[in-house]
Design a protein around this motif. Structure first.
Motif, PDB file in Angstrom:
ATOM      1  N   SER A   1       0.815  -1.217   0.000  1.00  0.00           N
ATOM      2  CA  SER A   1       0.000   0.000   0.000  1.00  0.00           C
ATOM      3  C   SER A   1       0.844   1.260   0.000  1.00  0.00           C
ATOM      4  CB  SER A   1      -0.934   0.014   1.218  1.00  0.00           C
ATOM      5  OG  SER A   1      -1.905  -1.013   1.129  1.00  0.00           O
TER       6      SER A   1
ATOM      7  N   GLY B   1       0.353   3.810  -2.679  1.00  0.00           N
ATOM      8  CA  GLY B   1      -0.791   4.716  -2.680  1.00  0.00           C
ATOM      9  C   GLY B   1      -1.904   4.344  -3.621  1.00  0.00           C
ATOM     10  N   ASP B   2      -1.789   3.210  -4.307  1.00  0.00           N
ATOM     11  CA  ASP B   2      -2.815   2.808  -5.274  1.00  0.00           C
ATOM     12  C   ASP B   2      -3.460   1.511  -4.813  1.00  0.00           C
ATOM     13  OD1 ASP B   2      -4.335   2.693  -7.677  1.00  0.00           O
ATOM     14  OD2 ASP B   2      -2.861   1.313  -8.521  1.00  0.00           O
ATOM     15  N   GLY B   3      -4.754   1.561  -4.488  1.00  0.00           N
ATOM     16  CA  GLY B   3      -5.452   0.385  -3.994  1.00  0.00           C
ATOM     17  C   GLY B   3      -5.500  -0.748  -4.997  1.00  0.00           C
TER      18      GLY B   3
ATOM     19  N   ASN C   1      -5.271  -1.982   3.768  1.00  0.00           N
ATOM     20  CA  ASN C   1      -5.076  -0.943   2.761  1.00  0.00           C
ATOM     21  C   ASN C   1      -5.782   0.353   3.150  1.00  0.00           C
ATOM     22  OD1 ASN C   1      -6.428   0.184  -0.147  1.00  0.00           O
ATOM     23  ND2 ASN C   1      -4.219  -0.097  -0.087  1.00  0.00           N
TER      24      ASN C   1
ATOM     25  N   ASN D   1      -4.069   3.812   3.364  1.00  0.00           N
ATOM     26  CA  ASN D   1      -4.562   4.747   2.356  1.00  0.00           C
ATOM     27  C   ASN D   1      -4.496   6.190   2.834  1.00  0.00           C
ATOM     28  OD1 ASN D   1      -5.782   5.141  -0.258  1.00  0.00           O
ATOM     29  ND2 ASN D   1      -7.684   5.675   0.793  1.00  0.00           N
TER      30      ASN D   1
ATOM     31  N   GLY E   1      -1.793   8.874  -0.862  1.00  0.00           N
ATOM     32  CA  GLY E   1      -2.822   7.863  -1.073  1.00  0.00           C
ATOM     33  C   GLY E   1      -4.157   8.424  -1.529  1.00  0.00           C
TER      34      GLY E   1
ATOM     35  N   GLN F   1     -11.272   5.809   6.859  1.00  0.00           N
ATOM     36  CA  GLN F   1     -10.690   5.183   5.676  1.00  0.00           C
ATOM     37  C   GLN F   1     -10.639   3.647   5.715  1.00  0.00           C
ATOM     38  OE1 GLN F   1      -9.979   6.611   2.652  1.00  0.00           O
ATOM     39  NE2 GLN F   1     -11.153   8.191   3.719  1.00  0.00           N
TER      40      GLN F   1
ATOM     41  N   MET G   1     -12.472   1.736   2.207  1.00  0.00           N
ATOM     42  CA  MET G   1     -11.882   0.905   1.155  1.00  0.00           C
ATOM     43  C   MET G   1     -12.746  -0.287   0.786  1.00  0.00           C
ATOM     44  SD  MET G   1      -9.403   2.489  -0.018  1.00  0.00           S
ATOM     45  CE  MET G   1      -8.991   1.203  -1.197  1.00  0.00           C
TER      46      MET G   1
END
Length: 471
Positions: free
Chosen positions: A109, A112-114, A147, A151, A156, A420, A424
């Motif tokens: 993680s 920064g991109d799930g 994540n 995030n 993120g 957060q 997600m």
């Protein structure tokens, strides 16, 4: 009138985004432009936008170069040994596998991109879960929650949005939150241990040697193929019970493991430069935490250095930049589009009028606790609306209301990050469909299993923030 129009603008924005009638970028630009004209200030729209762009340029630069930097680190193989190490740690023990899922998702993680996080995590862990007949919703739930905590990194998305909406520095928001987020990540590890023990009790425990004796079939567990292979089985591990919904959720899944998360033979690998890349990443994160330079400058320098050292030839550099161009354009475009929304909301005076109304609606005794209220509201609101809607539509109003009672915008911004872990798993997050799709889990099963644990993690972060005096 400005109060009504302000809430109407936010409501219109939220409805169109949630119904997917407009893209976030289009909605952030067109809706405030129309409402700016409606309040009779259309002639000043250009000034509002220019002011907003000037304020948001550092945030956009940070996101652009952070995506490029971590994209290059994945390309060159920085995370490959971590994946292999976690797989070796997991062996055939269900508890270790669930803990390994949480650790792997948290580490990856960092980019920064799930979507990338879920692709790598599922690619590495899915074969283990399948062959041991473990619950796949445990995998998706733990990965999504881990994540969600990570995030909150400045690149993120949520922290950058909060900084953008309130015109704050992302580092000032994030760095003080690190202890609370660390507690949240620890809570995810504890959750993984608890769920892993449940899986071990249901299925039993096998060592790799026992697995080889009982079922000699060799199954690929490395991410994306290649030479990293091990043997494992569910033979003798027990059959479980149909009473557990998370176990039943994956029973009918196919045995197709055609994933390509981290191809060990990809042309972009730079094994001879591994320690350089690892040292550069540690130095970059350390400098960010110590606030040696503004975060955008650090990532700009880091991305330039990573590209130059790993890919000295210009065609290779262009290819790496092009490979990550979609993510860069989407994120930076969203930030600049937000300049229109925040500029109109502030320039026309809508925020002030809405805040005045909200302040009047909140009992005087609750005003000084607006940060806590923001943290509690962030849990359901970030689940039922997009981050764009929450941070650009709701947080500025809460910040203005808090300011009237002496609550710092920084406290509001930090509290807004609390939700957060649950966000997600929101149906409004595209990455969650990558997760459940690759894991072959029904979204409804994932939601029913994950929501309670993710919400609990969010509340742990909130309590930690209050305990440490951060919020």
């Amino acid at each position: 009138m400005l109060t009504i129009l302000g809430f109407a603008m936010i409501a219109t924005f939220l409805v169109l985004i949630m119904m997917k009638k407009m893209s976030p970028i289009a909605a952030l630009v067109l809706i405030p432009a129309l409402f700016c004209v409606a309040v009779g200030q259309g002639a000043k729209l250009g000034d509002y936008v220019i002011d907003g762009v000037g304020n948001l340029a550092p945030t956009a630069a940070m996101l652009m170069f952070a995506i490029v930097y971590f994209g290059v680190m994945i390309d060159v193989g920085l995370f490959d040994p971590i994946v292999r190490g976690i797989l070796r740690f997991c062996k055939a023990d269900p508890m270790r596998i669930v803990v390994g899922t949480a650790v792997l998702a948290a580490i990856v993680s960092l980019d920064g991109d799930g979507s990338t996080t879920f692709m790598i995590t599922v690619s590495a862990m899915y074969p283990l879960y399948k062959r041991l007949k473990m619950s796949l919703v445990v995998m998706t739930g733990v990965a999504a929650t881990a994540n969600g905590v990570m995030n909150t990194l400045p690149w993120g998305g949520p922290t950058a949005r909060a900084a953008t909406a309130l015109k704050l520095d992302a580092g000032d928001i994030f760095v003080p939150m690190i202890p609370a987020l660390g507690v949240g990540l620890l809570a995810v590890i504890v959750l993984a241990v608890v769920l892993g023990r449940r899986e071990r009790k249901r299925l039993g425990f096998l060592t790799l040697d026992e697995a080889v004796v009982q079922e000699p079939e060799t199954v690929l567990v490395g991410a994306g193929g290649g030479s990293d292979r091990t043997r494992k089985t569910s033979g003798g591990a027990g059959t479980g019970t149909d009473a557990e919904p998370e176990a039943a959720a994956h029973r009918d899944a196919d045995d197709d493991e055609g994933f390509k998360g981290l191809d060990p033979n990809r042309a972009t690998l730079r094994p001879k430069l591994y320690w350089f890349n690892a040292g550069l990443t540690v130095a970059l994160l350390t400098a960010m935490i110590m606030e040696v330079m503004p975060i955008p400058v650090l990532f700009l320098l880091g991305a330039a250095l990573a590209l130059t050292v790993n890919f000295p030839h210009m065609p290779d550099q262009r290819a790496r930049i092009a490979a990550h161009a979609d993510n860069v354009l989407n994120v930076s475009g969203m930030v600049f589009a937000a300049a229109v929304f925040t500029g109109v909301l502030s320039g026309t005076g809508m925020v002030e009028h809405m805040a005045d109304w909200l302040v009047g609606a909140i009992p005087d005794g609750m005003g000084p606790h607006m940060a806590i209220i923001t943290g509690i509201l962030s849990v359901p609101l970030t689940y039922f609306m997009s981050n764009d809607g929450f941070y650009f539509g709701v947080v500025p109003v809460l910040a203005e209301a808090g300011a009237a009672h002496g609550v710092s915008p920084l406290e509001i911004a930090r509290a807004s990050l609390v939700g957060q872990p649950l966000h997600m798993s929101s149906p409004l997050v595209p990455a969650v469909y990558v997760l459940v799709g690759m894991a072959k889990v029904e979204f409804g099963d994932h939601t029913r299993f994950t929501v309670k644990w993710a919400a609990l993690t969010s509340l742990v972060v909130l309590c930690a923030g209050l305990l440490f005096g951060i919020i």
